[in-house]
Design an enzyme around this catalytic site. Structure first.
Site, PDB file in Angstrom:
ATOM      1  N   CYS A 137      -0.736   6.572   8.214  1.00  0.00           N
ATOM      2  CA  CYS A 137      -1.112   5.276   7.628  1.00  0.00           C
ATOM      3  C   CYS A 137      -2.238   5.550   6.638  1.00  0.00           C
ATOM      4  CB  CYS A 137      -1.525   4.275   8.713  1.00  0.00           C
ATOM      5  SG  CYS A 137      -2.919   4.816   9.704  1.00  0.00           S
ATOM      6  N   ARG A 181       0.856  -1.209   0.000  1.00  0.00           N
ATOM      7  CA  ARG A 181       0.000   0.000   0.000  1.00  0.00           C
ATOM      8  C   ARG A 181       0.880   1.242   0.000  1.00  0.00           C
ATOM      9  NH1 ARG A 181      -3.927  -0.579   4.956  1.00  0.00           N
ATOM     10  NH2 ARG A 181      -4.492   1.527   4.307  1.00  0.00           N
TER      11      ARG A 181
HETATM   12  O1  LIG Z   1      -6.013   1.919   6.725  1.00  0.00           O
HETATM   13  S1  LIG Z   1      -5.256   2.025   8.009  1.00  0.00           S
HETATM   14  O2  LIG Z   1      -3.815   2.083   7.701  1.00  0.00           O
HETATM   15  O3  LIG Z   1      -5.701   3.210   8.760  1.00  0.00           O
HETATM   16  S2  LIG Z   1      -5.582   0.510   9.027  1.00  0.00           S
END
Ligand SMILES: O=S(=O)([O-])[S-]
Length: 372
Positions: A328, A185
């Site tokens: 995050c 990600r």
């Molecule tokens: O999507 S997150 O990184 O906040 S769990």
């Protein structure tokens, strides 16, 4: 009292505590899951939870005036929410979550939120519900009635980093930013797990972004003589009735030369729903990837020792004595890095609450590092 002892409690500690029928003690199930998993943590809580637990709903106790996911509520909203859970300023709050894959994901977010609002009598259960079950402790579906209490927040803005501070830091480089999401990600090779809420301004913006690209490709396709059949094929992929009931902002008529407006709108709508509405993966320039799960033992799915946590930071080149901000996807997994620093007696780490979801919609294009 050492932060390490009270901040994290074991399942055995919790079991003994519950057996002692403690006063002014509140156990919370703070489960939350990535949107792409389509799990319903509240429903799961209603089916089974640790005795006496109330459900703390991250999706409910948030700033609902913004389109960005999971932003902090106002102090007044927080006071009312936790007061209804039977919590006052003297209550010892203990939080667990239900994440069998990694062990702990959202309990520490709830822990952090309580601390932002000035409540320090708050602990997390190491290993959460999976560990509780593994250790053979009991579960229930009984929801206990709680007496409403008064909670009074003392908000700590110094624990929270805003979008503007993040932007300024691109130049000033006053603090290091650690991104707690998994590597895919972060580097843009795995999808982000969330779509933008439909009907929100961010949804419309995402759609518009996508539309501008489509216009280019439509231009291209026009010169390649994109056939009517091809357009229809795309149109068929979505529900036209649904389209009729929605108001989707589209570009000015002049931009759509050569195509029936309706056809193009439908096509754009289709694109918007399949591509444009999604938050793409990637990262903020200059951030370092420190996946939150590096702070957990992969076998036991419990927290690593503070020494091992420190090693994990060091291996990623992070000096936790220096100014540090965690980020995050929406401020959930980043809270693990805040918890880890707290356990290492470093309390200056802050959290960028808007995180990648906000950055993706607000930052300048050149500051959104995605794969495409
Ligand atoms: O999507 S997150 O990184 O906040 S769990």
């Amino acid at each position: 009292m050492s932060a390490n002892i009270t901040t994290v409690v074991s399942t055995k500690w919790l079991s003994d505590k519950l057996a002692s029928n403690p006063s002014n003690f509140r156990l919370l199930d703070g489960s939350w899951h990535l949107p792409s998993l389509k799990r319903d943590p509240k429903k799961e809580y209603l089916q089974e939870h640790i005795p006496t637990a109330q459900f703390f709903d991250i999706e409910e106790c948030r700033d609902k005036s913004t389109d960005i996911d999971d932003m902090l509520p106002s102090p007044e909203e927080f006071n009312a929410y936790v007061g209804n859970l039977g919590i006052d300023n003297n209550t010892h709050v203990v939080i667990y979550d239900n994440n069998e894959k990694v062990g702990m994901l959202s309990a520490q977010r709830v822990w952090w939120v309580f601390r932002v609002f000035g409540h320090e009598k708050v602990s997390v259960v190491d290993g959460g519900l999976p560990k509780w079950k593994k250790d053979g402790y009991g579960l229930t579906d009984v929801i206990e009635k709680v007496e409403k209490k008064q909670f009074k927040s003392v908000y700590h803005p110094e624990m929270v980093v805003s979008f503007d501070e993040m932007v300024a830091n691109l130049e000033k480089k006053e603090f290091t930013v650690a991104d707690a999401r998994p590597p895919g990600r972060y580097d843009g090779t795995a999808p982000e797990p969330r779509a933008v809420r439909k009907g929100t301004s961010h949804y419309v913006r995402a759609l518009k972004n996508e539309m501008s690209k489509i216009d280019v490709s439509i231009e291209k396709k026009r010169s390649d003589k994109m056939s009517e059949t091809e357009v229809k094929k795309k149109m068929d992929k979505h529900d036209k009735k649904d389209y009729k009931t929605k108001k989707i902002e589209t570009k000015k008529k002049g931009d759509r030369k050569g195509y029936g407006n309706k056809k193009l709108d439908i096509l754009l709508q289709h694109y918007g729903e399949t591509k444009g509405s999604n938050v793409k993966s990637g990262h903020i320039p200059g951030t370092v990837n420190v996946p939150f799960f590096l702070m957990l033992n992969p076998e036991t799915k419990t927290l690593k020792s503070p020494e091992k946590m420190l090693e994990a930071f060091k291996e990623k080149g992070i000096d936790i004595d220096k100014p540090l901000t965690a980020t995050c996807g929406s401020g959930i997994s980043a809270s693990m890095l805040v918890l880890a620093c707290h356990l290492l007696d470093k309390h200056h780490i802050r959290l960028y609450d808007g995180s990648w979801t906000e950055w993706f919609f607000k930052a300048k294009k050149e500051h959104i590092l995605t794969k495409d």
